[in-house]
Design a protein around this motif. Structure first.
Motif: not given
Length: 813
Positions: A69-88, A386-391, A396-399
């Motif tokens: 599930l965490a890998r799927s979050y990352a591949q879908a571009g939802d990096h925040r939820r992927a990171t939270e899932a991996f850390v937990a 939106d990039r600041g909120r999501v990423l 780097p993309d926000t910058l």
């Protein structure tokens, strides 16, 4: 296929049977691999709940599903939820299985990989480094998993811009690979590939080409000519040659590779599509934009038929096609295609997906390049939020969006605002990426440009000078970035009156870049062009003409006669010819550039610009807006051509062209746009110096005023040049009044008349409206007997092949 299997498993075994759960997991994995992210996420989330209910939260299979599930979050571009899932998940694996369990180590690897995919390369490198140390302690330093973690650490360092560290890590890893597995092992060959890639990233294109040439030979010997890894190595070698400026050689490599790929894989294989895409991109770099557009249009059709209209690769090819429209000057078409791509990405991926955000950023780019700066600014600000909120604010993309906002202000002529925005972006990027990252160096270089055009020359010199401390030798990483920044610094020094220091700096950069990078690459061409332009602005315009002719031929042979580097050099050559007194030669060069960029059907190349600007056609306006040099302080192509026409005695043609240029630019741009202001200023100057009915045939000899102090020379082209060999002595002009034509904020300096064969000061015909010139600046053309602000040139220079040769490639001579 999986739908029927899942249904049968539920009917036969029941919904909670392990076989049913396994089949559902396989179906979710297939959805994830085919980019059906919404379906995959929903299935993995349902599976995680079912495994928790059936087996308990601490069961190994529950932990595995949570990792999926965490890998799927990352591949879908939802990096925040992927990171939270991996850390937990890491915390739970350490509690249940222990920190040294293989499952815990595996989850840590995926966590680092997700961070790296999200653009947080510095943190990913730290995570991979710690994982490599633990794997070496648990599994041994020579274990394949340990070596793999070290390789990922080096790759993250390269992506983070820590190029010195990345090169050291890859070289050490390669030595260990050779010792452990031998020189012909596939992992050893892969490490050689990554080492060559890092050399290319650092700007050492020649070293990368040599390494990849040897790698291709070894792979063919070991794996055979038709092995997929051989095709990949050949493709990367072609990419290296493209980065080195050898675009024509790269096109030949790509064409042969596309033929071989079709023979081995068939016409509908994804690898075949990829090679066709890369071929179109390389053809684009040669300047053959119509051919590149045709290749991509056919590829979009084939991908749509084979993979579907919503496949990520199909959407990517459409974005590349829109970019080619921009390069061809078809800005309205690019905007329309970019708007359609935004709608499709948001429909397919959702508005917060990275691909959708990139599509919106590309639409803002299209608006900016189409001179719609206000609309671009609104779009950029929306993407930034939106990039600041999501990423995250320091992603780097926000910058990158912050950099684009500053560029938009810069292009709109709001240079002081752009400088302030660059400072803010530079502070964020420096903290997030480190001082040696290419993004940080690029931001600092662009800040220097904005400071120069806002008149803060001393601040520009102070900002750019410390970058020389990062340059530790000809082969140092990041040399291209430093060369580009050094060229901007040289212009700043010239404008502050330090002409000799500027020439020494840019001449040294040109020599070093040629030796280290090979000659036709972008950084070397920029350095050599900048050196020649500064020579032309001084006392040696003939030397500049000779050097630019040689460089134009080199670029045409390596990249093609219509490539962007070649056209840049030819625009610089036209300017240098005008500075050197060869007005007719300058007109020929300008008109050949126009002919190469447009289709036939007009009476003359000048008529292309004339009719196009009268109709406000964006292709003609875009062609006429091109400038030489890395700074917009030189006249655009259309205005430069008008200068040359006046100097050649064709004043009426010049006025007709400038009037049309004003019409076209004011129709497509805001009234205060720098390009519109440039055209109005040039036309006003031409009208102010209209010939009188009783104009005297000669001008009395007058004394030249003394040269002003070096610190007061705030304009390119202000230093009087020596007469050309064999030409008539230059008339001397009386000192004018106290008016200055320098840019706002530049140091005040006396204004004197240029020699009779010199064009007007660069600043006054580029970005800043000049003060009204004194009446004594009007000279009489000996050829036409008419008064002109850009007097006719008394000498003639040998025509270059770039202006007189047929369109055959230079290599065929």
């Amino acid at each position: 296929m999986f739908e029927g299997l899942v249904t049968d498993h539920i009917r036969v075994f029941g919904p909670d049977h392990p076989s049913t759960l396994h089949c559902r997991r396989e179906r979710a994995s297939a959805w994830r691999e085919s980019d059906e992210h919404a379906l995959a996420l929903a299935e993995f989330a349902s599976l995680a709940a079912d495994h928790t209910r059936i087996n308990g939260p601490d069961h190994p299979q529950t932990l595995e599903i949570r990792q999926d599930l965490a890998r799927s979050y990352a591949q879908a571009g939802d990096h925040r939820r992927a990171t939270e899932a991996f850390v937990a998940l890491i915390a739970d694996r350490c509690r249940i299985q222990g920190p040294d369990h293989w499952g815990t180590l595996d989850t840590r690897w995926w966590h680092a990989f997700a961070r790296d995919s999200a653009g947080d390369h510095r943190l990913a490198g730290e995570l991979f480094d710690a994982l490599a140390a633990d794997r070496a302690r648990i599994l041994g330093s020579d274990h394949l998993e340990t070596l793999h973690a070290r390789q990922c650490h080096a790759t993250s360092c390269r992506a983070a811009g820590n190029l010195r560290q990345a090169l050291q890590l890859f070289e050490t890893l390669l030595a260990d690979r050779v010792r452990i597995a031998g020189p012909d092992h596939p992992e050893t060959l892969n490490t050689r590939l990554l080492l060559a890639w890092t050399h290319r990233t650092s700007g050492n294109h020649l070293r990368s080409i040599r390494l990849n040439e040897a790698l291709v030979r070894d792979r063919i010997r070991i794996q055979g000519p038709d092995h997929p890894a051989v095709f990949t190595a050949r493709s990367i070698l072609a990419t290296d040659r493209g980065f080195a400026g050898l675009h024509r050689r790269a096109v030949a490599d790509r064409e042969q590779l596309a033929t071989d790929s079709a023979r081995v894989h068939g016409p509908e294989h994804p690898d075949r599509f990829l090679e066709r895409s890369l071929l179109a991109q390389e053809v684009r770099e040669t300047g053959e934009l119509d051919r590149a557009g045709d290749l991509l249009a056919r590829l979009v059709t084939d991908r749509t038929r084979s993979q579907g209209p919503d496949h990520p690769s199909t959407l990517d090819e459409r974005a590349e096609l829109a970019y080619i429209r921009r390069l061809a000057g078809r800005h309205h078409q690019e905007v329309a295609e970019s708007q359609a791509l935004v709608a499709d990405h948001e429909r397919v991926h959702g508005p917060d997906h990275p691909a959708a955000l990139t599509a919106r950023s590309n639409l803002a780019h299209a608006l900016r390049h189409g001179w719609r700066h206000h609309r671009a600014q609104v779009m950029y600000q929306s993407v930034l939020a939106d990039r600041g909120r999501v990423l995250g604010a320091d992603h780097p993309d926000t910058l990158d969006v912050r950099d684009s906002i500053a560029r938009n202000l810069f292009d709109a002529g709001r240079h002081a605002e752009a400088a302030a925005y660059y400072r803010d972006a530079l502070a964020l990027a420096g903290e997030a990426l480190g001082p040696e990252h290419s993004t940080v160096r690029e931001l600092r270089r662009d800040l220097g440009k904005a400071l120069i055009l806002s008149g803060a020359l001393d601040a520009a010199v102070a900002e750019l000078s410390p970058m020389a401390d990062d340059w530790d030798g000809p082969s140092g990483p990041g040399l291209p970035d430093l060369v580009h920044a050094g060229c901007v610094l040289a212009y700043a020094l010239h404008l502050t009156g330090e002409q000799q220091a500027a020439l020494r700096l840019v001449g040294g950069l040109a020599t070093t870049a040629t030796a280290a990078l090979g000659g036709p690459d972008e950084a070397t061409v920029t350095a050599r062009t900048s050196h020649a332009l500064l020579l032309a602005e001084g006392t040696r315009p003939l030397r500049a003409v000779v050097r630019l002719e040689e460089l134009a031929e080199t670029c045409a042979e390596s990249a093609g006669p219509r490539s962007r580097p070649t056209l840049d050099v030819r625009r610089s050559l036209a300017h240098a010819r005008l500075r050197a007194g060869d007005a007719d030669g300058a007109v020929q060069v300008y008109e050949r550039i126009i002919a190469d960029r447009t289709t036939v059907g007009y009476a003359s190349p000048t008529a292309v610009l004339l009719a196009g600007h009268a109709d406000a056609h964006d292709v003609a306006v875009s062609i006429g807006a091109q400038r030489p040099g890395p700074l917009p302080v030189f006249p655009s192509l259309a205005v430069g051509l008008a200068h040359a026409l006046v100097a050649a005695g064709r004043r009426d043609a010049a006025r007709e062209l400038l009037a049309a240029v004003c019409t076209g630019r004011e129709a497509l741009m805001d009234p205060g746009h720098p390009l519109a202001a440039e055209a109005r200023t040039a036309l006003a100057r031409l009208d102010r110096t209209a010939p009188h009915r009783t104009a005297p045939e000669t001008e009395p000899e007058q004394e030249r005023p003394p040269k002003p102090p070096a610190a007061a020379g705030a304009q390119l082209g202000r230093t009087p040049a020596a007469p050309l060999p064999g030409s008539a002595p230059a008339r001397r002009a009386a000192p004018p009044g106290p008016s200055s034509s320098g840019p706002p904020g530049a140091p005040a300096s006396p204004c004197w008349r240029s020699p009779p064969w010199a064009p007007p000061p660069i600043w006054s015909c580029a970005s800043f409206p000049p003060a009204a010139p004194p009446a004594s600046t009007t000279a009489t053309s000996p050829a036409s007997g008419s008064s002109s602000p850009w007097p006719a040139m008394p000498c003639s220079i040998r025509p270059s092949w770039t202006t007189t040769r047929a369109a055959s490639p230079p290599g065929s001579r």
